[in-house]
Design an enzyme around this catalytic site. Structure first.
Site, PDB file in Angstrom:
ATOM      1  N   SER A   1       0.816  -1.214   0.000  1.00  0.00           N
ATOM      2  CA  SER A   1       0.000   0.000   0.000  1.00  0.00           C
ATOM      3  C   SER A   1       0.848   1.260   0.000  1.00  0.00           C
ATOM      4  O   SER A   1       1.930   1.301   0.586  1.00  0.00           O
ATOM      5  CB  SER A   1      -0.896   0.033   1.237  1.00  0.00           C
ATOM      6  OG  SER A   1      -1.663  -1.126   1.302  1.00  0.00           O
TER       7      SER A   1
ATOM      8  N   SER B   1       2.364  -3.248   8.297  1.00  0.00           N
ATOM      9  CA  SER B   1       2.307  -3.941   9.595  1.00  0.00           C
ATOM     10  C   SER B   1       3.635  -4.615   9.881  1.00  0.00           C
ATOM     11  O   SER B   1       4.210  -5.268   9.018  1.00  0.00           O
ATOM     12  CB  SER B   1       1.224  -5.031   9.582  1.00  0.00           C
ATOM     13  OG  SER B   1      -0.006  -4.482   9.230  1.00  0.00           O
TER      14      SER B   1
ATOM     15  N   GLU C   1      -3.713 -14.843   0.753  1.00  0.00           N
ATOM     16  CA  GLU C   1      -4.179 -14.228   1.984  1.00  0.00           C
ATOM     17  C   GLU C   1      -5.462 -14.919   2.457  1.00  0.00           C
ATOM     18  O   GLU C   1      -5.704 -15.069   3.629  1.00  0.00           O
ATOM     19  CB  GLU C   1      -4.477 -12.758   1.699  1.00  0.00           C
ATOM     20  CG  GLU C   1      -3.906 -11.849   2.731  1.00  0.00           C
ATOM     21  CD  GLU C   1      -4.101 -10.392   2.380  1.00  0.00           C
ATOM     22  OE1 GLU C   1      -4.327 -10.050   1.206  1.00  0.00           O
ATOM     23  OE2 GLU C   1      -4.009  -9.594   3.313  1.00  0.00           O
TER      24      GLU C   1
HETATM   25  C1  FAD Z   1      -4.538  -2.654  10.409  1.00  0.00           C
HETATM   26  C2  FAD Z   1      -4.072  -2.554   9.006  1.00  0.00           C
HETATM   27  C3  FAD Z   1      -2.937  -3.211   8.618  1.00  0.00           C
HETATM   28  C4  FAD Z   1      -2.469  -3.104   7.304  1.00  0.00           C
HETATM   29  N1  FAD Z   1      -1.306  -3.728   6.964  1.00  0.00           N
HETATM   30  C5  FAD Z   1      -0.800  -3.560   5.713  1.00  0.00           C
HETATM   31  C6  FAD Z   1       0.466  -4.113   5.371  1.00  0.00           C
HETATM   32  O1  FAD Z   1       1.116  -4.745   6.174  1.00  0.00           O
HETATM   33  N2  FAD Z   1       0.950  -3.902   4.138  1.00  0.00           N
HETATM   34  C7  FAD Z   1       0.244  -3.214   3.205  1.00  0.00           C
HETATM   35  O2  FAD Z   1       0.733  -3.099   2.094  1.00  0.00           O
HETATM   36  N3  FAD Z   1      -0.957  -2.660   3.489  1.00  0.00           N
HETATM   37  C8  FAD Z   1      -1.490  -2.825   4.733  1.00  0.00           C
HETATM   38  N4  FAD Z   1      -2.706  -2.262   5.060  1.00  0.00           N
HETATM   39  C9  FAD Z   1      -3.368  -1.446   4.066  1.00  0.00           C
HETATM   40  C10 FAD Z   1      -4.667  -1.991   3.513  1.00  0.00           C
HETATM   41  O3  FAD Z   1      -4.430  -3.053   2.627  1.00  0.00           O
HETATM   42  C11 FAD Z   1      -5.395  -0.820   2.851  1.00  0.00           C
HETATM   43  O4  FAD Z   1      -5.717   0.077   3.873  1.00  0.00           O
HETATM   44  C12 FAD Z   1      -6.636  -1.227   2.131  1.00  0.00           C
HETATM   45  O5  FAD Z   1      -6.338  -2.002   0.992  1.00  0.00           O
HETATM   46  C13 FAD Z   1      -7.513  -0.051   1.744  1.00  0.00           C
HETATM   47  O6  FAD Z   1      -6.826   0.944   1.086  1.00  0.00           O
HETATM   48  P1  FAD Z   1      -6.942   2.460   1.571  1.00  0.00           P
HETATM   49  O7  FAD Z   1      -6.655   2.482   3.007  1.00  0.00           O
HETATM   50  O8  FAD Z   1      -6.094   3.263   0.678  1.00  0.00           O
HETATM   51  O9  FAD Z   1      -8.461   2.838   1.345  1.00  0.00           O
HETATM   52  P2  FAD Z   1      -9.111   3.380  -0.016  1.00  0.00           P
HETATM   53  O10 FAD Z   1      -8.754   2.444  -1.111  1.00  0.00           O
HETATM   54  O11 FAD Z   1      -8.795   4.801  -0.197  1.00  0.00           O
HETATM   55  O12 FAD Z   1     -10.633   3.213   0.309  1.00  0.00           O
HETATM   56  C14 FAD Z   1     -11.444   4.225   0.935  1.00  0.00           C
HETATM   57  C15 FAD Z   1     -12.879   3.700   0.960  1.00  0.00           C
HETATM   58  O13 FAD Z   1     -13.348   3.522  -0.385  1.00  0.00           O
HETATM   59  C16 FAD Z   1     -13.807   2.210  -0.591  1.00  0.00           C
HETATM   60  N5  FAD Z   1     -13.491   1.801  -1.944  1.00  0.00           N
HETATM   61  C17 FAD Z   1     -12.320   1.880  -2.600  1.00  0.00           C
HETATM   62  N6  FAD Z   1     -12.416   1.374  -3.824  1.00  0.00           N
HETATM   63  C18 FAD Z   1     -13.676   0.924  -3.957  1.00  0.00           C
HETATM   64  C19 FAD Z   1     -14.401   0.270  -5.000  1.00  0.00           C
HETATM   65  N7  FAD Z   1     -13.842  -0.064  -6.161  1.00  0.00           N
HETATM   66  N8  FAD Z   1     -15.683  -0.045  -4.748  1.00  0.00           N
HETATM   67  C20 FAD Z   1     -16.277   0.269  -3.574  1.00  0.00           C
HETATM   68  N9  FAD Z   1     -15.658   0.876  -2.562  1.00  0.00           N
HETATM   69  C21 FAD Z   1     -14.362   1.196  -2.766  1.00  0.00           C
HETATM   70  C22 FAD Z   1     -13.045   1.375   0.432  1.00  0.00           C
HETATM   71  O14 FAD Z   1     -13.706   0.165   0.708  1.00  0.00           O
HETATM   72  C23 FAD Z   1     -12.996   2.322   1.615  1.00  0.00           C
HETATM   73  O15 FAD Z   1     -14.188   2.214   2.309  1.00  0.00           O
HETATM   74  C24 FAD Z   1      -3.195  -2.354   6.371  1.00  0.00           C
HETATM   75  C25 FAD Z   1      -4.360  -1.706   6.749  1.00  0.00           C
HETATM   76  C26 FAD Z   1      -4.806  -1.799   8.068  1.00  0.00           C
HETATM   77  C27 FAD Z   1      -6.068  -1.087   8.450  1.00  0.00           C
END
Ligand code: FAD
Lengths: 366, 394
Positions: free
Chosen positions: B116, B148, B231
């Site tokens: 990410s 993480s 995963e």
């Molecule tokens: C506790 C925790 C641990 C994590 N650990 C890791 C890690 O170790 N390594 C890593 O690489 N990442 C990690 N992540 C990141 C995680 O994979 C991302 O947060 C996640 O994929 C969502 O991306 P974003 O946060 O950018 O949200 P966004 O993609 O910006 O999403 C914002 C909102 O829009 C919605 N949304 C986005 N696209 C769509 C769509 N096409 N249709 C409908 N709704 C949509 C989402 O569901 C969300 O509600 C972690 C996240 C958390 C919370």
């Protein structure tokens, strides 16, 4: 907890499923069911004859030496899934499961004779209790004086199709022929026309004693009924989901299939999750009943508490996602919705099953 | 001859006889277990496995557990075991497999996931971290986020853009990044629970040898699919008892403290108890399908179901505790090694469970996947498919 339940379908069960599905595809199409529920005879006699007599399915729960097929609740559950998929108007749950289970709990030649008659499918039985009855309830609507029965029971499912009534009274469980003097069956207008209800009245009707106390047989019958009803509900939900996915892929609005709109996709994916869960819990209940597991009471309560609302939810969503056509009499969804909603009241509501579960797993109410 | 359950049981017992649990030091035991092929039996011989059917791992695990053998603490290296290992196995060179798999499995080297970015979450393929070839090395620059366990990790799986002139999915390459290399800077990101479980990772002129590339240049998206699909598979293997998850904690509180009970809470408790039991049964059914060699699509739904359940149950637990629910155990900013739901208080569980529907793909994105791949519903109209990454609006 006892050994792990087998939650899959065996090859034999899958073969049974496709045989039943083929038959239903040929003989239980939705337009025919629709036409039937408006006629004088909502039950499908020919279909019942095919299923029960030709295929021998009425006797699945009865051991071979007692005139049945010697199969188990697992197979009966598969049959019910298919009957649910077709909202088939046949008394399988009421005669081949509930009445049969009541007889399996009795000893004596009268019960044996009736059991093999029900297993053959040529005789249809009905346990004379309201469809809404919960397993734990007492039945005092009918009284017996020296085997002469008097009383009235309302809401008896498939009673209009039954040849023999199994009647619980405070003085034991009796068998009464539907054609006997003093027996009247008055059809009621039912919310679910594919599992019609009737009022059964006994006026000094001649009964044959099956068991001195009715409660154990009734309890066993209603428990098996509730456990296997979950499989019927699963079949119903499964058909509704498949149909709705098909429809939303084909129906175009705004120059694209409505199924490509995310608001709908998420709802359909959610329904899929619920159906997947319902399958695991319905299988668990069927397997527990089949193996006589110590866990059966919990398995049945969980299955009903979960699956009944799922079937209703899927039916309600299916109707909504079909738009105007979903609201019509001509489209079969309403048959499914009516069956789903009435099944959620049948054999104990969700709340009743949860209350029972709370006792079973030691999570008591305040 | 393929291995059957009886043969594996015998092999495990022979292994235990040769390496007594009581007298063999932990790491030595785990290292020998890997060499004996009893680490993950479906891996090839020499790489911790015996080329056996995956489902038979349960046989080995049961024997070892009964003997009280130490495990490799899978929670400590979840990303390594669940995601990095299957990807290395599938796309790694022989040398990479020999170098990485054993210390990963034994737990000597912890892994994290540099996927990410601030501008690429759900739309992971939009990522902008650049990797530019220079001789035998790649020079990497960019920023990752939500990583993480980066603070405990020796290696990371990393995806970076190697060609900005092609559409976004095609210009990505997959690497193994050594977290001790110069230019890798890990900064804690504090989260709502107070602790810093995840991090920001800044990559400044990090030199990654080409020998640490996994798969072909430009093929990184395909490689990442293996990682992301794995995963979900991880869930299938585990058997949970009734009341095995968070519901067990709440149920025990209910039983032990009658003074907390109200009718409204009882209704909600029983609803969630039923749903937790049903989720357990669905997991069990999935496991049985895997064992029978017919994996079903149910796995796609398990994470969605658990996320929702964890959130609802932990929410109910706080209300059940009433006055105590107004307190929190500890807001200190610690940098933990694992996520510990059971070892912390209800408030922590409630807050941490919020991440369950975001981490590893949000519930919204998973619902899209179920709708399109399981139900076969039409995809969303795409505006980014044939546009070079550099021309996309950001
Ligand atoms: C506790 C925790 C641990 C994590 N650990 C890791 C890690 O170790 N390594 C890593 O690489 N990442 C990690 N992540 C990141 C995680 O994979 C991302 O947060 C996640 O994929 C969502 O991306 P974003 O946060 O950018 O949200 P966004 O993609 O910006 O999403 C914002 C909102 O829009 C919605 N949304 C986005 N696209 C769509 C769509 N096409 N249709 C409908 N709704 C949509 C989402 O569901 C969300 O509600 C972690 C996240 C958390 C919370």
């Amino acid at each position: 907890m006892s050994t792990q339940p087998d939650l899959l379908y065996s090859e034999d069960e899958e073969a049974l499923r496709s045989a039943v599905r083929d038959l239903l595809t040929d003989h239980c199409a939705a337009p025919a069911v629709l036409a039937r529920i408006e006629g004088d005879e909502p039950h499908d006699r020919a279909l019942w004859k095919n299923l029960a007599e030709s295929m021998g399915l009425a006797g699945l729960l009865v051991p071979e030496e007692r005139g049945g097929q010697g199969a188990s609740h697992r197979e009966a559950a598969v049959v019910l899934e298919e009957l649910g998929r077709a909202v088939a108007p046949v008394p399988y749950l009421t005669s081949a499961v509930i009445a049969t289970e009541a007889l399996l709990a009795c000893v004596g030649s009268e019960a044996e004779t009736l059991l093999s008659a029900l297993a053959s499918g040529r005789t249809v039985g009905a346990l004379t209790v309201p469809l809404s009855a919960t397993p734990g309830r007492e039945f005092t609507d009918v009284r017996a004086t020296d085997s002469s029965l008097t009383g009235r029971v309302t809401g008896v499912a498939d009673a209009a199709f039954a040849d023999v009534f199994l009647v619980p009274t405070p003085d034991g469980l009796f068998a009464v022929d539907a054609s006997a003097d003093g027996v009247t069956v008055a059809p009621q207008t039912s919310f679910d026309p594919t599992r019609p209800l009737a009022t059964v009245t006994f006026e000094a009707a001649a009964g044959r004693l099956l068991a001195d106390t009715a409660a154990p047989a009734v309890r066993r019958a209603l428990r098996a009924g509730a456990g296997l009803l979950a499989s019927e509900q699963l079949g119903l939900a499964d058909w509704l989901l498949t149909e709705t996915v098909r429809y939303t892929r084909e129906r175009h609005q705004f120059n694209r299939p409505v199924g490509s709109f995310q608001a709908l996709k998420h709802r359909l994916a959610q329904l899929w999750l619920e159906v997947v869960n319902a399958r695991a819990t319905a299988r668990n209940a069927a397997d527990a009943l089949a193996t006589g597991s110590d866990d059966t009471d919990v398995a049945v309560a969980v299955a009903q508490a979960y699956t009944a609302p799922v079937a209703v939810h899927v039916a309600e969503e299916a109707l909504q996602l079909h738009g105007g056509i979903g609201m019509t009499w001509e489209h079969p969804i309403h048959l499914y919705l009516k069956r789903a909603k009435s099944s959620a009241i049948a054999l104990g509501t969700v709340g009743r099953h949860r209350e029972e579960l709370a006792e079973l797993v030691d999570l008591r109410a305040p | 001859m393929s291995l059957d359950a009886a043969r594996l049981r015998t092999l495990t017992q022979e292994f235990l006889a040769a390496h007594p649990v009581a007298t063999t030091p932990r790491e030595e035991f785990l290292s020998a277990r890997f060499d004996a092929g009893l680490a993950w039996v479906h891996y090839p011989e020499g790489l911790g496995g015996l080329d056996a059917p995956r489902a038979l791992q349960a046989v080995v695990d049961a024997e070892l557990e009964a003997a009280g053998a130490p495990d490799n603490d899978p929670r400590r290296n979840g990303i390594g075991l669940g995601m990095a290992a299957p990807t290395v196995l599938r796309y790694g060179t022989d040398e990479q497999k020999r170098r990485f798999l054993k210390p990963l499995w034994v737990g000597q080297e912890i892994w994290c996931q540099l996927f990410s970015e601030p501008g690429a979450g759900s739309d992971l393929a939009a990522l902008g971290t650049r990797a530019v070839r220079e001789g035998d090395d790649w020079i990497v620059n960019g920023q990752k986020v939500w990583t993480s366990g980066a603070h405990n990790s020796r290696f990371a799986i990393l995806i970076a853009r190697t060609d900005p002139d092609v559409p976004k999915h095609r210009g990505i390459t997959y690497f193994v990044c050594d977290m001790t290399d110069p230019g890798v800077e890990v900064r804690p990101l504090r989260q709502i629970t107070g602790e810093a479980e995840f991090n920001e990772v800044f990559l400044t002129d990090v030199r990654i040898p080409d020998a640490h590339r996994l798969g072909e240049t430009g093929d990184g998206w395909k490689v990442a699919q293996t990682t992301l699909n794995n995963e979900r598979v991880a869930i299938g293997g585990m058997r949970i008892p009734r009341e095995g998850g968070l519901i067990g904690i709440v149920a025990d509180t209910w039983r032990e403290r009658p003074e907390l009970r109200t009718h409204d809470l009882h209704q909600r408790l029983m609803t969630l108890w039923v749903e937790a039991e049903v989720a357990r049964l669905t997991g069990e059914r999935l496991r049985q399908q895997l064992v029978a060699g017919h994996p079903g699509p149910e796995g796609a739904g398990m994470k969605l179901g658990f996320a929702r359940l964890n959130q609802q149950i932990s929410g109910l637990e706080l209300e059940l505790l009433g006055e105590e629910g107004l307190l929190y155990d500890d807001w200190t900013m610690r940098r933990p090694e694992i996520v510990d739901f059971a070892g912390r208080d209800a408030g922590y569980r409630y807050l941490r469970a919020k991440g369950n529907s975001i981490e590893g793909g949000t519930s919204e994105v998973l619902l899209n996947i179920v709708a399109e791949r399981v139900l076969g519903l039409p995809p969303e109209p795409r505006t980014d498919k044939d546009v070079a990454w550099k021309d996309l609006s950001r």
